[in-house]
Design an enzyme around this catalytic site. Structure first.
Site, PDB file in Angstrom:
ATOM      1  CD  GLU A 308      45.501  29.239  38.960  1.00  0.00           C
ATOM      2  OE1 GLU A 308      44.185  28.601  39.536  1.00  0.00           O
ATOM      3  OE2 GLU A 308      45.298  29.395  37.754  1.00  0.00           O
ATOM      4  CB  CYS A 401      38.265  25.884  34.769  1.00  0.00           C
ATOM      5  SG  CYS A 401      39.662  25.877  36.258  1.00  0.00           S
TER       6      CYS A 401
END
Length: 637
Positions: A308, A401
């Site tokens: 990420e 999330c």
């Protein structure tokens, strides 16, 4: 513990301390109608109410009951940070409650706050993964354990709950945990048990806000300790978790995008509260490095699916763009703090771009489905198995999330719109509603982003002294005009603000007219992925093509004809009502080259194909119909 009197407690995620060195302070605003009102109604009516059921089915609430000893069974969830999904939902619900009573939402919040309080250990520690799965082990896996990350989101939820309702039940839980962390963590020579940092920054900015809420200086000092210990090898010296170089010395954003941005939001907070010039300089330097070479046209951030990660300068791929929704949210949080710290319009320019594009694409139009990643292209024939890193909208994620994070931003959006100072009111984002700073009240009416006219009426004003109404002229705007009484203005200051200073009277009107002509945008030539391509934009909105609007083939063979003008067409029947950009293009006739797809440069130039009309929709609305190809950047003829 000091408490902020409720009459002085604005219900917003940032409440600067009395001695803060910010140039601007958050003003209050309400969103009464228009684009963002409709998106927030979906959030309030669909997304937030379904949160408790989703948290129940995913096991998050079950884990709290296990930790409290009121249920039996096994821990549910694949990650040690699942508690944060609960905390982010609580924050979203709190900002929603700040806007008005809702008996069902209040009951849900009270029930879940009670679960959280019951799960906390007597010494303040709270993390269901370590309490249940790791046998009570604490702070032994700071790189991956996310204990302080979870604590940070708990603190932010607690501050929101206290500001919105005046109640302290959740704030007391957060203070106990913060006090426990303060007793355990500290620099060498402090006598504390652990000199360490969390692998996922977040607690730092939360501790600053806890200081602002309670007046307890220890929390600000603890935040400063955590920020300054990054980059000293406590987590192995890896860029992934911002441990390669101290932030005061860093010259580029790197590693995991969300972690980097949460850390830098805290840097801006600390610079604001302490006035440290070195921290402010670092924040300005790193923001510039990010925007000039590592930000997608949508405001999206993160080039790599692996880790990420930000990637290298100008490494901005299309179909493999990561652009996590949480990274867009973190970018907005950091840029807004920078706007308040510096007073500069460029930070709110990026907030606007990210809000309308990189962030909003992560939420479906019906508020029930989500995108974790936000690519800028989906190829013809692409097969997508679904899951967290899918280009298909998903009801919930294993790593969930993004959905509650989006909920909390939308619920608190009015706190990112305006600011005030001793000189007057600054309007950063244009909505239909009221902006208030002290005695100054300005009502706005607009159909932005579909229309560039913003009509402003002064409703409240001191009449015995002049003050300044500052209007942000967006970075994308080529042409504008402002009419104020008999005067007309068309040249903003160099910093992006048009400042109107006078002694105002109730009823005075200002009309801002921003040109909304559609435009073609090219990238820096160092962005290899889009060399020879352009993107279609109109106002603050980036546009894209979707396969569903172009029957008869996919999008890989589409070429935009830049010699033909762009046109605008409002479509109330499409995607909840959008304004599209209509362009001319062609479907290239690609010759069959047999088993080898390469040819000489002369032979590779395909002849013109059939003319097609291209319909470009706002990027935020893609992936709300049938699954198919999509692209933002278009090759040109």
């Amino acid at each position: 513990m000091p408490r902020t009197p409720s009459a002085q407690r604005p219900a917003g995620p940032i409440r600067l301390g009395p001695d803060a060195r910010a140039t601007l302070r958050p003003a209050t605003a309400d969103v009464a109608d228009g684009f963002w009102r409709s998106r927030r109604e979906v959030n309030a009516g669909t997304s937030i109410p379904q949160g408790p059921g989703l948290l129940e089915s995913a096991g998050n609430l079950h884990n709290l009951r296990l930790a409290a000893g009121t249920a039996e069974g096994e821990f549910q969830g694949a990650y040690p940070f699942v508690d944060t999904d609960v905390y982010k939902w609580l924050e979203a619900a709190a900002w929603q409650l700040a806007q008005g009573r809702s008996p069902q939402l209040e009951a849900d919040v009270d029930r879940i706050v009670s679960l959280v309080a019951a799960a906390q250990r007597p010494d303040g520690y709270l993390n269901t993964w370590f309490q249940l799965v790791k046998g009570g082990e604490r702070f032994q896996d700071l790189r991956w354990g996310h204990e302080l990350y979870c604590a940070g989101h708990l603190v932010q939820a607690a501050v929101a709950h206290h500001r919105a309702t005046g109640r302290a039940e959740l704030l007391d839980v957060a203070v106990m945990f913060a006090d426990h962390i303060d007793a355990v963590f500290g620099p060498p020579g402090s006598g504390k048990e652990i000199d360490g940092i969390d692998g996922h920054p977040e607690v730092e900015t939360a501790l600053v806000e806890l200081y602002r809420e309670t007046g307890e200086r220890r929390y600000l000092d603890l935040a400063g300790y955590f920020v300054d210990r990054h980059g000293h090898g406590l987590l192995g010296g890896e860029a992934y978790c911002q441990d390669r170089v101290p932030v005061r010395e860093a010259d580029d954003v790197e590693g995991h995008a969300v972690r980097q941005l949460y850390l830098l939001a805290a840097v801006a907070d600390l610079a604001t509260e302490t006035g440290e010039p070195e921290l402010r300089a670092a924040a300005e330097r790193l923001w510039h490095a990010m925007t000039t070479a590592k930000t997608h046209i949508t405001g999206g951030l993160g080039a790599h699916h692996d880790w990420e990660d930000f990637g290298d300068p100008y490494e901005l791929p299309n179909e493999r763009a990561y652009c996590e929704t949480c990274a867009a949210i973190a970018s907005i949080q950091w840029s807004w703090r920078m706007a308040l710290l510096t007073g500069e319009a460029r930070y709110s320019d990026l907030v606007e771009r990210t809000l309308f594009n990189g962030f909003l694409a992560g939420v479906s139009l019906d508020g029930e489905r989500w995108l974790y990643v936000n690519p800028l292209q989906v190829r013809d024939g692409h097969t997508d198995p679904g899951g967290d890193q899918s280009a298909r909208r998903t009801r919930w994620f294993r790593c969930a999330c993004c959905p509650p994070n989006a909920m909390r931003l939308l619920a608190g959006l009015e706190h990112y719109l305006a600011s005030g100072d001793g000189e007057g009111l600054q309007i950063h984002q244009y909505v239909t509603g009221r902006y208030t700073s002290g005695p100054v009240v300005v009502r706005a009416e607009t159909d932005y982003p579909w229309d560039g006219t913003v009509a402003l009426t002064v409703e409240g004003t001191p009449t015995d002294r002049p003050w300044t109404l500052s209007l942000r002229i967006p970075q994308w705007c080529r042409d504008f005009r402002v009419r104020c009484g008999e005067e007309t203005y068309d040249a903003p200051a160099d910093d992006g603000w048009l400042r109107l200073r006078r002694t105002w009277a109730p009823g005075d009107r200002v009309v801002l007219e921003l040109s909304m002509e559609p435009r073609l945008t090219a990238a820096d030539p160092r962005v290899d992925a889009v060399r020879g391509c352009v993107a279609i934009e109109r106002g603050p909105l980036v546009h894209c093509l979707e396969q569903v609007d172009h029957p008869g083939g996919g999008l890989d063979d589409i070429v935009l004809d830049t010699s033909r003008p762009l046109a605008v067409k409002h479509r109330p029947d499409l995607l909840g009502g959008v304004t599209t950009v209509v362009a001319a293009g062609r479907r290239r006739r690609i010759p069959d080259r047999g088993w080898w797809p390469y040819a000489s440069a002369d032979a590779a130039a395909a002849p013109d194909g059939e003319a097609v009309e291209l319909t470009a929709i706002p990027y935020y609305a893609w992936a709300n119909r049938e699954y198919g190809s999509m692209r933002v950047w278009l090759p040109t003829s």
